[in-house]
Design a protein around this motif. Structure first.
Motif, PDB file in Angstrom:
ATOM      1  N   ILE A   1       0.850  -1.191   0.000  1.00 21.04           N
ATOM      2  CA  ILE A   1       0.000   0.000   0.000  1.00 21.04           C
ATOM      3  C   ILE A   1       0.883   1.236   0.000  1.00 21.04           C
ATOM      4  CG2 ILE A   1      -1.982  -1.117   1.057  1.00 21.04           C
ATOM      5  CD1 ILE A   1      -1.128  -0.099   3.751  1.00 21.04           C
ATOM      6  N   SER A   2       0.357   2.314  -0.554  1.00 21.79           N
ATOM      7  CA  SER A   2       1.148   3.539  -0.643  1.00 21.79           C
ATOM      8  C   SER A   2       0.332   4.724  -0.146  1.00 21.79           C
ATOM      9  CB  SER A   2       1.598   3.789  -2.083  1.00 21.79           C
ATOM     10  OG  SER A   2       0.518   4.260  -2.882  1.00 21.79           O
ATOM     11  N   ALA A   3       1.015   5.828   0.078  1.00 23.19           N
ATOM     12  CA  ALA A   3       0.378   7.012   0.657  1.00 23.19           C
ATOM     13  C   ALA A   3      -0.755   7.535  -0.219  1.00 23.19           C
ATOM     14  CB  ALA A   3       1.427   8.098   0.889  1.00 23.19           C
ATOM     15  N   ASN A   4      -0.496   7.726  -1.504  1.00 23.66           N
ATOM     16  CA  ASN A   4      -1.545   8.239  -2.385  1.00 23.66           C
ATOM     17  C   ASN A   4      -2.674   7.232  -2.538  1.00 23.66           C
ATOM     18  OD1 ASN A   4      -0.530  10.797  -2.936  1.00 23.66           O
ATOM     19  ND2 ASN A   4       0.799  10.052  -4.572  1.00 23.66           N
ATOM     20  N   GLN A   5      -2.329   5.952  -2.588  1.00 20.69           N
ATOM     21  CA  GLN A   5      -3.362   4.923  -2.730  1.00 20.69           C
ATOM     22  C   GLN A   5      -4.331   4.921  -1.553  1.00 20.69           C
ATOM     23  OE1 GLN A   5      -2.423   0.983  -1.584  1.00 20.69           O
ATOM     24  NE2 GLN A   5      -3.232   0.062  -3.467  1.00 20.69           N
ATOM     25  N   VAL A   6      -3.789   4.908  -0.327  1.00 23.67           N
ATOM     26  CA  VAL A   6      -4.687   4.848   0.836  1.00 23.67           C
ATOM     27  C   VAL A   6      -5.506   6.126   0.964  1.00 23.67           C
ATOM     28  CG1 VAL A   6      -3.213   3.209   2.063  1.00 23.67           C
ATOM     29  CG2 VAL A   6      -2.945   5.660   2.526  1.00 23.67           C
ATOM     30  N   THR A   7      -4.930   7.267   0.565  1.00 24.92           N
ATOM     31  CA  THR A   7      -5.661   8.538   0.636  1.00 24.92           C
ATOM     32  C   THR A   7      -6.882   8.508  -0.269  1.00 24.92           C
ATOM     33  OG1 THR A   7      -3.575   9.711   1.067  1.00 24.92           O
ATOM     34  CG2 THR A   7      -5.473  11.042   0.408  1.00 24.92           C
ATOM     35  N   MET A   8      -6.684   8.096  -1.515  1.00 22.36           N
ATOM     36  CA  MET A   8      -7.806   8.039  -2.455  1.00 22.36           C
ATOM     37  C   MET A   8      -8.799   6.938  -2.081  1.00 22.36           C
ATOM     38  SD  MET A   8      -7.663  10.467  -4.689  1.00 22.36           S
ATOM     39  CE  MET A   8      -7.359  11.400  -3.183  1.00 22.36           C
ATOM     40  N   TRP A   9      -8.290   5.800  -1.635  1.00 20.50           N
ATOM     41  CA  TRP A   9      -9.166   4.700  -1.219  1.00 20.50           C
ATOM     42  C   TRP A   9     -10.082   5.135  -0.083  1.00 20.50           C
ATOM     43  CZ3 TRP A   9      -8.723   2.320   3.693  1.00 20.50           C
ATOM     44  CH2 TRP A   9      -9.530   1.183   3.886  1.00 20.50           C
ATOM     45  N   ALA A  10      -9.524   5.810   0.914  1.00 23.85           N
ATOM     46  CA  ALA A  10     -10.320   6.239   2.066  1.00 23.85           C
ATOM     47  C   ALA A  10     -11.311   7.330   1.691  1.00 23.85           C
ATOM     48  CB  ALA A  10      -9.401   6.724   3.182  1.00 23.85           C
ATOM     49  N   ALA A  11     -10.899   8.295   0.867  1.00 21.02           N
ATOM     50  CA  ALA A  11     -11.800   9.374   0.468  1.00 21.02           C
ATOM     51  C   ALA A  11     -12.967   8.834  -0.348  1.00 21.02           C
ATOM     52  CB  ALA A  11     -11.032  10.427  -0.323  1.00 21.02           C
ATOM     53  N   LEU A  12     -12.664   7.960  -1.297  1.00 23.05           N
ATOM     54  CA  LEU A  12     -13.720   7.406  -2.142  1.00 23.05           C
ATOM     55  C   LEU A  12     -14.635   6.476  -1.354  1.00 23.05           C
ATOM     56  CD1 LEU A  12     -11.560   6.748  -5.318  1.00 23.05           C
ATOM     57  CD2 LEU A  12     -13.397   8.432  -5.101  1.00 23.05           C
ATOM     58  N   ARG A  13     -14.087   5.805  -0.355  1.00 25.74           N
ATOM     59  CA  ARG A  13     -14.926   4.940   0.473  1.00 25.74           C
ATOM     60  C   ARG A  13     -15.970   5.767   1.214  1.00 25.74           C
ATOM     61  NH1 ARG A  13     -12.934   0.442   4.884  1.00 25.74           N
ATOM     62  NH2 ARG A  13     -12.161   2.289   5.989  1.00 25.74           N
ATOM     63  N   ARG A  14     -15.615   7.013   1.584  1.00 24.88           N
ATOM     64  CA  ARG A  14     -16.609   7.890   2.217  1.00 24.88           C
ATOM     65  C   ARG A  14     -17.765   8.194   1.276  1.00 24.88           C
ATOM     66  NH1 ARG A  14     -12.992   6.836   5.350  1.00 24.88           N
ATOM     67  NH2 ARG A  14     -12.452   7.981   7.255  1.00 24.88           N
ATOM     68  N   LEU A  15     -17.502   8.124  -0.031  1.00 24.11           N
ATOM     69  CA  LEU A  15     -18.555   8.348  -1.017  1.00 24.11           C
ATOM     70  C   LEU A  15     -19.301   7.067  -1.359  1.00 24.11           C
ATOM     71  CD1 LEU A  15     -16.767  10.644  -3.648  1.00 24.11           C
ATOM     72  CD2 LEU A  15     -18.072  11.324  -1.628  1.00 24.11           C
ATOM     73  N   GLY A  16     -18.846   5.928  -0.842  1.00 26.63           N
ATOM     74  CA  GLY A  16     -19.438   4.652  -1.219  1.00 26.63           C
ATOM     75  C   GLY A  16     -19.013   4.197  -2.598  1.00 26.63           C
ATOM     76  N   THR A  17     -17.856   4.699  -3.051  1.00 23.47           N
ATOM     77  CA  THR A  17     -17.351   4.407  -4.396  1.00 23.47           C
ATOM     78  C   THR A  17     -15.988   3.739  -4.304  1.00 23.47           C
ATOM     79  OG1 THR A  17     -18.499   6.336  -5.314  1.00 23.47           O
ATOM     80  CG2 THR A  17     -16.669   5.442  -6.599  1.00 23.47           C
ATOM     81  N   PRO A  18     -15.773   2.612  -4.970  1.00 22.76           N
ATOM     82  CA  PRO A  18     -14.460   1.968  -4.899  1.00 22.76           C
ATOM     83  C   PRO A  18     -13.407   2.716  -5.707  1.00 22.76           C
ATOM     84  CG  PRO A  18     -15.899   0.754  -6.381  1.00 22.76           C
ATOM     85  CD  PRO A  18     -16.748   1.821  -5.744  1.00 22.76           C
ATOM     86  N   ALA A  19     -12.192   2.682  -5.230  1.00 20.35           N
ATOM     87  CA  ALA A  19     -11.078   3.259  -5.980  1.00 20.35           C
ATOM     88  C   ALA A  19     -10.734   2.363  -7.159  1.00 20.35           C
ATOM     89  CB  ALA A  19      -9.860   3.424  -5.068  1.00 20.35           C
ATOM     90  N   VAL A  20     -10.150   2.957  -8.191  1.00 24.36           N
ATOM     91  CA  VAL A  20      -9.752   2.224  -9.388  1.00 24.36           C
ATOM     92  C   VAL A  20      -8.287   1.825  -9.225  1.00 24.36           C
ATOM     93  CG1 VAL A  20      -9.469   2.333 -11.887  1.00 24.36           C
ATOM     94  CG2 VAL A  20     -11.374   3.534 -10.790  1.00 24.36           C
ATOM     95  N   GLY A  21      -8.045   0.531  -9.015  1.00 26.60           N
ATOM     96  CA  GLY A  21      -6.677   0.069  -8.840  1.00 26.60           C
ATOM     97  C   GLY A  21      -6.570  -1.413  -9.109  1.00 26.60           C
ATOM     98  N   PRO A  22      -6.643  -1.844 -10.371  1.00 24.89           N
ATOM     99  CA  PRO A  22      -6.583  -3.272 -10.673  1.00 24.89           C
ATOM    100  C   PRO A  22      -5.248  -3.875 -10.251  1.00 24.89           C
ATOM    101  CG  PRO A  22      -6.378  -1.969 -12.680  1.00 24.89           C
ATOM    102  CD  PRO A  22      -6.749  -1.019 -11.588  1.00 24.89           C
ATOM    103  N   TYR A  23      -5.311  -5.112  -9.776  1.00 29.90           N
ATOM    104  CA  TYR A  23      -4.121  -5.862  -9.333  1.00 29.90           C
ATOM    105  C   TYR A  23      -3.447  -5.214  -8.133  1.00 29.90           C
ATOM    106  CZ  TYR A  23      -4.979  -7.596 -14.035  1.00 29.90           C
ATOM    107  OH  TYR A  23      -5.592  -8.088 -15.159  1.00 29.90           O
ATOM    108  N   GLN A  24      -4.215  -4.467  -7.340  1.00 28.94           N
ATOM    109  CA  GLN A  24      -3.709  -3.891  -6.097  1.00 28.94           C
ATOM    110  C   GLN A  24      -4.581  -4.417  -4.968  1.00 28.94           C
ATOM    111  OE1 GLN A  24      -3.444   0.409  -6.390  1.00 28.94           O
ATOM    112  NE2 GLN A  24      -2.616   0.328  -8.457  1.00 28.94           N
TER     113      GLN A  24
END
Length: 300
Positions: free
Chosen positions: A217-240
């Motif tokens: 996991i990386s800093a930018n990845q977790v930031t976007m994952w957490a923000a989008l999760r607040r929207l109920g929307t999954p982040a786009v990150g295949p094979y991660q």
């Protein structure tokens, strides 16, 4: 030609992003974002300080964050993310929570920080033993280790680069080399975290997960994952592993249904916090500063 039948652009949901003045990876953040979400970026004011604990404190002051969030209010994002790892761990767990409260008060919307998102991601993946890669100096790296230990996660290895500027210029091959130092063998860690939102990581994550056989996991990845999760929307990150449950291996393969409870496991072992290695980062123009210790990369 009549194009009125198109009806205009599709509706967008907004994520406000507050980043430090020297943030250079806007495009990388967008790679985790689906088409129906827009990022609205703003930056903290410039200060003539290199990457250090002092800079982390300056770019995370509540007044500074409040002003940045208020600049986003006119476009009404649904969530605000503070995209800076060191700025959000420098005050410890309590300091990170206070930052979220300050941003939420200023914007009247849910708020996340990179370091808070990191702890959420560790819980999501059931991680109790974590390896680290950072571009930071010794002192900033130690502060990150202390933050993670405070949350009840054991640090099993840490490789750092000793940089004080131009972090966004670090190539993927150097990130991968440091990852291999931090995770020297199978079974030594449950996951690897690559710190700093100014360090490029998107394309290297799947490669390292396949090689190391653990979630990366990386800093930018977790930031976007957490923000989008607040929207109920999954982040786009295949094979991660974090963003794509089908990519999870071993204990994390169960997906979001089974995050482990991270109880206190004690401070970082003194053997982990060892001396700095002798190798100097071999990147012209990167990390050159007056302090010899701060130019070194090493393994702790």
């Amino acid at each position: 030609m009549d194009i009125s039948f198109l009806g205009g652009p599709a509706p967008q949901r907004g994520v406000g992003v507050v980043a430090p003045f020297d943030f250079a990876l806007d495009r990388e953040l967008w790679r985790w974002v689906p088409d129906d979400v827009s990022l609205h970026m703003t930056r903290t004011p410039f200060v003539p300080v290199e990457v250090s604990l002092d800079l982390a404190r300056m770019v995370s002051e509540h007044e500074t964050l409040g002003e940045a969030v208020r600049t986003l209010n006119a476009i009404a994002p649904e969530v605000v993310a503070y995209a800076c790892t060191s700025g959000s761990f420098v005050g410890g767990v309590a300091g990170e929570r206070a930052m979220c409260e300050a941003m939420t008060w200023a914007g009247a919307v849910p708020s996340v920080t990179t370091s808070g998102a990191l702890l959420d991601a560790l819980a999501e993946l059931g991680v109790r033993r974590l390896a680290l890669v950072t571009p930071y100096t010794v002192s900033v790296t130690r502060s990150l280790e202390a933050y993670i230990a405070e949350a009840g996660v054991t640090i099993t290895g840490c490789a750092f680069m000793g940089l004080t500027r131009h972090i966004w210029k670090v190539p993927y091959r150097d990130v991968a080399d440091m990852a291999r130092q931090a995770v020297p063998g199978e079974g030594t860690a449950d996951a690897l975290f690559i710190s700093c939102t100014n360090l490029p990581t998107y394309d290297v994550i799947p490669q390292l997960e396949a090689e190391l056989r653990i979630p990366v996991i990386s800093a930018n990845q977790v930031t976007m994952w957490a923000a989008l999760r607040r929207l109920g929307t999954p982040a786009v990150g295949p094979y991660q592993a974090l963003t794509d449950p089908s990519a999870r291996i071993g204990p994390a393969a169960g997906g979001p249904a089974g995050p482990a409870v991270m109880g206190p496991v004690g401070p970082v072992d003194s053997a982990v916090a060892g001396p700095v290695g002798p190798a100097v980062a071999d990147m012209p123009g990167v990390g050159d500063g007056p302090d010899t210790e701060q130019q070194q990369e090493g393994w702790t």
